[in-house]
Scaffold this active site. Sequence first.
Site, PDB file in Angstrom:
ATOM      1  N   GLU A 230       2.763  70.643 -86.012  1.00  0.00           N
ATOM      2  CA  GLU A 230       3.808  70.321 -86.986  1.00  0.00           C
ATOM      3  C   GLU A 230       3.599  68.871 -87.390  1.00  0.00           C
ATOM      4  O   GLU A 230       3.807  67.954 -86.596  1.00  0.00           O
ATOM      5  CB  GLU A 230       5.212  70.509 -86.412  1.00  0.00           C
ATOM      6  CG  GLU A 230       6.278  70.262 -87.477  1.00  0.00           C
ATOM      7  CD  GLU A 230       7.688  70.130 -86.945  1.00  0.00           C
ATOM      8  OE1 GLU A 230       8.463  69.371 -87.556  1.00  0.00           O
ATOM      9  OE2 GLU A 230       7.987  70.777 -85.929  1.00  0.00           O
ATOM     10  N   CYS A 264      11.801  65.363 -89.434  1.00  0.00           N
ATOM     11  CA  CYS A 264      10.672  66.129 -89.960  1.00  0.00           C
ATOM     12  C   CYS A 264      11.051  66.838 -91.247  1.00  0.00           C
ATOM     13  O   CYS A 264      10.254  66.921 -92.180  1.00  0.00           O
ATOM     14  CB  CYS A 264      10.196  67.150 -88.931  1.00  0.00           C
ATOM     15  SG  CYS A 264       9.615  66.414 -87.385  1.00  0.00           S
TER      16      CYS A 264
END
Length: 461
Positions: A230, A264
């Site tokens: 990620e 994020c």
Amino acid sequence: MNDVVCISPVDGSELVRRPAATESALAAAVDAARTAQRAWAQVPIAERTGHVLAFLDAMLAMNQEIVPELALQMGRPVRYGGEFGGFEERVRYVAAMAETALAPVVPHDERPGFRRYIKRDPLGLVLVVAPWNYPYLTAVNTIAPALIAGNAVLLKHAAQTLLVGERFQMAMDRAGLPKGLFTNLVLTHDQTSRLLGSGAVDFVNFTGSVEGGRAIERAAAGTFTGLGLELGGKDPAYVRADADLDFAVENLVDGAFYNSGQCCCGIERIYVHESQYERFVDGFVAITAKYVLGNPLDEATTLGPMAQGRFADLIRRQTGEAVARGAKAHLDPASFPANREGTPYLAPQVLTGVDHSMSVMRDESFGPIVGIMKVKDDAQALALMNDSAYGLTASIWTADIDAAERLGNQIETGTVFMNRCDYLDPGLAWTGVKDTGRGASLSRIGFEMLTRPKSFHLRQL
């Protein structure tokens, strides 16, 4: 021996220093994990799940100590109470679905005289390389399902949040997990690379920058180690003409500036239909101006320092470049007394008059800044949302669920939101496209990432 050090963004002081693991200690941890995992894989799923729920209880019991500790490590204000709301939701969700998610898959066509099924076997040894921005939430996304699925876990936490790894270890120990099954390791980048290159682990989950992801890939090259990555994000929001404007403004301000924008899936660019644009910008700036920048240990603070001064410097450079090229900065940093050049204390900023030639609309910011652009219709918004090297989430603010689905099918992203943002649903796969990474966590698919299929084709004579 190299030390790993956490410098507090609150005052620039050294908060914690730990020696990196010796090579012999690292080798012993890998050996112990392998031994523990072989026995753990034979433990019934319900019993493994029980241990993970006991770990959850042990972690929740430490929350009062953890909240200020976390503020000192990475700057999130104590008023927000830490991360354990989402942490608990995710652990309980994966625990509840484990039996179903890990059950054998039986082919739909029954064949008399044969027993046929696909079993989900654990991968073996999982390495979690965790980030500092949501140090509990991101780590547990892999740790909880990995253990429930029958794996052993090594945790290498970010230097900025060294104490988080220790909290994980304390909770695991208090939960009575078998010795060696979970180990928190303090490692340098070089040690992590060598561990990956040795082929000693079966899967690594990494959350961090694009360059960090490339380093992980290079380190593991040729070992056939499974990777979950990620990486970066530049998450967009689109406010349609039919959006509930007040609701969109309030939620998008929070989505852009919560955790000082160090999320994020934080909102970094917003496209607003021309009919809503002026009112949206006015409302957005008005709410943003109410943030209180300051010491995260102060209950009045709503915006803490960024985790490191160099992160704040990047935002200052992006702002300066955009303004030099014609953008308008709507907030005066001087109205936030704690804002200081050369420090992690950075005032929030809202920019208009931006375009995709500017870094602030193209490159990941990961800080308290957002650019807002006017669009004429869905087609223009869609083209701009997809004009990015990243694809983690995208949010659409509208009263028309069919339109949201239609647009969502064309957006290059891992998750499509309607009338919300900056949230992980544990029932859905957390994933991304383009330079945002590969693989998935959470949901049933998260379990599939942490197991391997093993087929049984048994013929009775």
